[in-house]
Design an enzyme around this catalytic site. Structure first.
Site, short mmCIF file in Angstrom:
data_model
loop_
_atom_site.label_atom_id
_atom_site.label_comp_id
_atom_site.label_asym_id
_atom_site.label_seq_id
_atom_site.Cartn_x
_atom_site.Cartn_y
_atom_site.Cartn_z
N CYS A 265 0.87 -1.00 -0.04
CA CYS A 265 -0.01 0.02 -0.03
C CYS A 265 0.93 1.27 -0.06
O CYS A 265 1.23 1.58 -0.86
CB CYS A 265 -0.94 -0.09 1.25
SG CYS A 265 -2.30 1.17 1.15
N HIS B 288 -3.57 -5.67 1.32
CA HIS B 288 -3.08 -5.68 2.72
C HIS B 288 -2.81 -7.15 3.32
O HIS B 288 -3.85 -7.91 4.12
CB HIS B 288 -3.84 -4.98 3.76
CG HIS B 288 -3.38 -3.52 3.61
ND1 HIS B 288 -2.38 -2.78 4.28
CD2 HIS B 288 -4.07 -2.57 2.99
CE1 HIS B 288 -2.24 -1.48 4.09
NE2 HIS B 288 -3.35 -1.13 3.32
#
Lengths: 230, 88
Positions: free
Chosen positions: A86, A202
């Site tokens: 991310c 994630h």
């Protein structure tokens, strides 16, 4: 295996990464501050998610000039595994360790939801043996819209460097499966050598049964299995 | 010496924010203008460079190339003013 998780001001997934590596996998993992100059001899580096330096200017644009990033660059140049998740992915593109850029989501909204991610392309430390699988992994970002010029995209595709793609649950590519407008449905890529990997999803948020999803474990298992072979 | 650096998305790149603003302008009766959103950095170089506008421009260009713009997706323009008053 020793993992350095780099903490920038505003990183907020660093503890999650350390927890998964230590509590779930029994590895050694420690945080290294952005202003340090020593990574403390890790076998792999994680750049975690979050909002480094408040996402001011552009996501990752300020973090990339942190003192520790010179060490990350050197580690990557020696072929060491570097994984950016991310905001970590955004930092790697700003630092030039990965091509392209992460733009604001096409729908202009922050997106926080599960996404289906097809694992494909060449073998990397994070995806070895996972290719061909479809994983359900949460995404949480405002700037995940991967962009690169046509020439770069063509090269990435030709070299098998698109390693994660947004897909439908059955693995097909559809317009609806792409949450943020990313070019070629790209959710993650690697560098030419294959040792530097960036992804928007994630995996550290779905590696424990308590959280209702363990798909992320497979990526960490790949990371650990690769080291065992070295 | 002051500089104004304007950073914009490359023309070939879809500007989703600009499009949304254009639609809003349209709904307000402004027709259908094309809108591109950019960002402006006003940089006060103080007494550096004396009155040497070209040297100031070179420094501002370096700033833009290194940090303020991302060449992958953005372009920039630079205005330099020698005035000591407000922004150029």
């Amino acid at each position: 295996m020793r993992f350095a998780v780099v903490s920038f001001p505003g990183s907020n997934c660093d503890d999650d990464c350390v927890r998964v590596l230590t509590e779930v996998f029994g590895q050694t993992a420690f945080k290294v501050r952005h202003d340090e100059h020593d990574l403390r001899a890790p076998d792999a580096i994680l750049l975690p998610g979050g909002f480094s330096f408040g996402d001011y200017l552009r996501c990752g644009a300020i973090a990339r000039f942190s003192p520790i990033m010179a060490e990350v660059q050197a580690f990557a140049a020696r072929g060491g595994p570097v994984v950016g998740i991310c905001n970590g992915f955004q930092i790697l593109t700003e630092a030039g360790l990965l091509p392209g850029a992460l733009r604001r989501n096409a729908g202009l909204s922050f997106i926080c939801e599960d996404a289906y991610i097809g694992v494909e392309g060449r073998e990397t430390p994070l995806t070895r043996g996972v290719q061909g699988q479809v994983l359900r992994i949460p995404i949480a970002h405002n700037e995940g819209n991967y962009f690169a010029d046509t020439e770069t995209l063509t090269a990435l595709e030709a070299e098998g460097r698109v390693i994660f793609r947004y897909v439908a649950p059955d693995g097909r590519r559809t317009a609806e499966a792409n949450p943020n407008g990313a070019a070629n449905d790209i959710a993650g890529i690697c560098n030419a050598a294959g040792n530097v990997v960036g992804l928007m999803p994630h995996p550290e948020r779905c590696a424990e049964a308590l959280l209702g999803n363990t798909d992320g474990r497979r990526l960490f298992e790949s990371l650990l299995a690769g080291e065992a072979q070295r | 010496m002051k500089g104004r650096i304007t950073v914009q998305l490359r023309p070939a790149i879809l500007d989703a924010e600009g499009k949304a603003i254009a639609r809003a302008l349209g709904s307000l009766g402004f027709g259908e203008p094309a809108v591109r959103v950019g960002r402006v950095f006003e940089v006060d170089l103080g007494a550096d460079f004396g009155g040497d506008a070209e040297a100031a421009r070179a420094r501002l260009t370096e700033m833009a190339q290194k940090l303020l713009a991302n060449p992958v997706m953005e372009t920039f323009t630079i205005d330099v003013s020698t005035g000591t008053g407000g922004a150029p």
